[in-house]
Each structure stands twice: as structure tokens, then as C-alpha cells.
Enzyme design. Structure first.
Site, PDB file in Angstrom:
ATOM      1  N   ASN A 111       0.827  -1.216   0.000  1.00 50.94           N
ATOM      2  CA  ASN A 111       0.000   0.000   0.000  1.00 50.94           C
ATOM      3  C   ASN A 111       0.855   1.258   0.000  1.00 50.94           C
ATOM      4  OD1 ASN A 111      -2.534  -1.443   0.187  1.00 50.94           O
ATOM      5  ND2 ASN A 111      -1.976  -1.888   2.309  1.00 50.94           N
ATOM      6  N   ARG A 116       8.148   6.838  -2.253  1.00 48.00           N
ATOM      7  CA  ARG A 116       8.162   6.712  -0.785  1.00 48.00           C
ATOM      8  C   ARG A 116       8.871   5.425  -0.353  1.00 48.00           C
ATOM      9  NH1 ARG A 116       4.383   5.276   3.515  1.00 48.00           N
ATOM     10  NH2 ARG A 116       4.925   6.510   5.354  1.00 48.00           N
ATOM     11  N   ARG A 164       3.979  -0.469   9.095  1.00 52.85           N
ATOM     12  CA  ARG A 164       4.888  -1.507   8.595  1.00 52.85           C
ATOM     13  C   ARG A 164       6.028  -1.785   9.574  1.00 52.85           C
ATOM     14  NH1 ARG A 164       3.604   2.255   5.150  1.00 52.85           N
ATOM     15  NH2 ARG A 164       2.277   1.791   3.351  1.00 52.85           N
ATOM     16  N   LYS A 206       0.696 -11.747  -2.646  1.00 52.03           N
ATOM     17  CA  LYS A 206       1.262 -10.849  -3.655  1.00 52.03           C
ATOM     18  C   LYS A 206       2.699 -10.488  -3.319  1.00 52.03           C
ATOM     19  CE  LYS A 206       2.229  -6.542  -5.291  1.00 52.03           C
ATOM     20  NZ  LYS A 206       3.042  -5.458  -4.686  1.00 52.03           N
ATOM     21  N   PRO A 223       2.895 -12.104  -9.907  1.00 52.21           N
ATOM     22  CA  PRO A 223       2.316 -11.346  -8.788  1.00 52.21           C
ATOM     23  C   PRO A 223       1.099 -10.532  -9.236  1.00 52.21           C
ATOM     24  CG  PRO A 223       4.699 -11.083  -8.864  1.00 52.21           C
ATOM     25  CD  PRO A 223       4.302 -11.748 -10.138  1.00 52.21           C
ATOM     26  N   ASP A 225      -1.314  -7.535  -8.103  1.00 55.66           N
ATOM     27  CA  ASP A 225      -1.764  -6.440  -7.264  1.00 55.66           C
ATOM     28  C   ASP A 225      -3.026  -5.849  -7.876  1.00 55.66           C
ATOM     29  OD1 ASP A 225      -0.852  -5.103  -9.496  1.00 55.66           O
ATOM     30  OD2 ASP A 225       0.466  -3.735  -8.413  1.00 55.66           O
TER      31      ASP A 225
END
Length: 270
Positions: A111, A116, A164, A206, A223, A225
Site C-alpha cells: 500500500n 516513498r 509496517r 502478492k 504477482p 496487485d
């Protein structure tokens, strides 16, 4: 030096900006400086600029043995639609990255957006990594789990990784204490390796699949997403179990390459 264009075209922007890696920086002259596993190099005009003693490492990292001409021909034969995606992503390579670094980076990626992610990863390295000198400038290695195991949640606040932090601490402690053995994961079959990775908080299917593809070279892994699921639904009219069947039947052992070409194309044509 290593010539990345020797067998197949190489494109730094497509390779380093496609979301698979986070420690490559584009310089004013168009070259890229990257750090991996305690090594630093510059890639300029398709040439890896490094010491002769490092050529073996970077040749493995850039997976120079992968036959992109064979793979792309196979993908286009099975899915003519993907040809425009491959043309757009010309010169993109799937890198062979360090397992620990990839695990942590993709836990951070959840997310999150690429700029970032890069900032958080770089802060982690500059704060806790070892200094590396290259071309008169100091860079930092990616810190190992053992180098980080003494940290508490408050120590990670400098990263601004948000929720996280808890996931990072779980990964650090499980790997440092041997509860998750990275060497064993590398030897496991893909399904078993995926399940082992998912024992770490913050690693779902994922993220596990990204780790399998970008660190372990499990090129059949695709993968999924939000972007990829939307592409499968809007472009191929498949979703859910039908999507997985489509992926396996259409792309087979080259699913990871197909995923990268599709993701890179549609993310830049939204």
C-alpha cells in the site's frame, strides 16, 4: 566493465523504474548508480562500471544468462496483445536480487508508492547500513537481520514506515533468530517457499510472489496487485480463479516476464 547490450538490448529506465528494485538512482548524465549486497556500481550507456573483481557479482545480478529473445517470442506467440507491452518495455530486465533485501523492501512496498518506498529503504540503509565508498562518495549497504535485531519499534520511527514497523520487526527477528532460514527458502519448491515467506507478518501472497520472482528467479510466478487484477479484468476479461487459469495456460514458465511487461505498460498508460 560489463556490456549489458552484448546479447539483448538493455534499458536502464525500464529496468530500474518498473517497481522491482529501489536502490538505483538516476544521475544528471543519464547514468544510474546502484547498491546491492554490499556492492556499488554505475550503469552508463548499457555498461556496468565496476572493478574487475566485481564483474562476476554484477553479471549474476543482471541475469545475463536469460534468453530474452526466446522468452519474448514465446509470449507474443501465445498472447499477441502483449507485443505492444514488450515493445514499450524494450530492454527491461528482471534482476536477481538479494533475498533479505527483497523481503524487507516489499514489506515496505505494501500500500505504498515507489518514491516513498525508495525513501524508506534509503533511510533504513543510511541509518543502519555499513558505509561503502564508490567514486569518492559514501553509500550504505543494506543492513542484515543480525545488524537490526537489537532494534525496538521506536527505533524504526525514523523511517516513517507507519504500521509496517511491526512487520519489519517480525521479519528481522524471525530471520535473525533462525525461525525463517533464508538458505532453506532458496532450496524449496515454489509453493513451499511461498508458504514459508507468508509466515512473516505483512507478507501475503502478492508480496511473497514478488519476492519469489525478483529474488529467487521463480519466473513462472505472476504477482497480482490491484493494477494487474484490473488489467486482467479489463483487457483479458478474466478474474478470480479464471484469471489464474488464464495466466498458467497462456504464459506458463514465463509468467513473471509477462507480468512485468503488462504492469510497466499499463502503469505508464493510465
Amino acid at each position: 566493465m560489463i556490456n549489458l547490450n552484448e546479447k539483448f538490448p538493455f534499458n536502464g529506465k525500464n529496468t530500474f523504474n518498473c517497481g522491482q528494485c529501489f536502490r538505483w538512482t538516476e544521475e544528471a548524465d543519464g547514468s544510474f548508480v546502484g547498491i546491492a549486497s554490499g556492492h556499488v556500481c554505475r550503469v552508463k550507456d548499457g555498461m556496468v562500471i565496476c572493478g574487475p573483481e566485481e564483474e562476476r557479482f554484477w553479471a549474476a545480478y543482471f541475469a545475463l544468462d536469460i534468453p530474452y529473445d526466446v522468452i519474448t517470442r514465446d509470449l507474443i506467440t501465445k498472447d499477441p496483445h502483449i507485443e505492444s507491452c514488450i515493445a514499450f518495455g524494450q530492454g527491461m530486465r528482471i534482476l536477481r536480487q538479494d533475498l533479505w533485501e527483497t523481503m524487507v523492501s516489499f514489506i515496505i512496498s505494501a500500500n505504498n508508492h515507489i518514491p516513498r518506498i525508495r525513501n524508506i529503504v534509503e533511510m533504513l540503509c543510511s541509518t543502519y547500513g555499513q558505509p561503502l565508498d564508490f567514486e569518492g562518495k559514501v553509500y550504505h549497504s543494506f543492513p542484515s537481520a543480525k545488524e537490526l535485531v537489537h532494534l525496538q519499534k521506536e527505533d524504526l520511527q525514523v523511517l516513517h514506515a507507519g504500521y509496517r514497523d511491526v512487520y519489519l520487526l517480525d521479519a528481522i527477528r524471525k530471520v535473525a533468530h533462525g525461525e525463517i532460514a533464508l538458505e532453506q527458502i532458496q532450496e524449496m519448491e515454489t509453493a513451499a517457499a511461498r508458504q514459508e515467506l507468508m509466515r512473516i507478518k505483512g507478507i501475503g501472497k502478492k508480496v511473497a510472489d514478488c519476492i519469489l520472482l525478483f529474488a529467487l528467479g521463480r519466473y513462472e510466478v505472476f504477482p497480482q496487485d490491484v493494477w494487474i487484477k484490473r488489467i486482467l479484468k479489463d483487457v483479458y476479461a478474466v478474474e478470480g480463479n479464471a484469471a489464474q487459469a488464464f495466466i498458467t495456460q497462456t504464459y506458463g514458465e514465463y509468467g513473471g516476464f509477462a507480468q512485468q511487461y503488462l504492469f510497466h505498460f499499463y502503469r505508464n498508460h493510465r
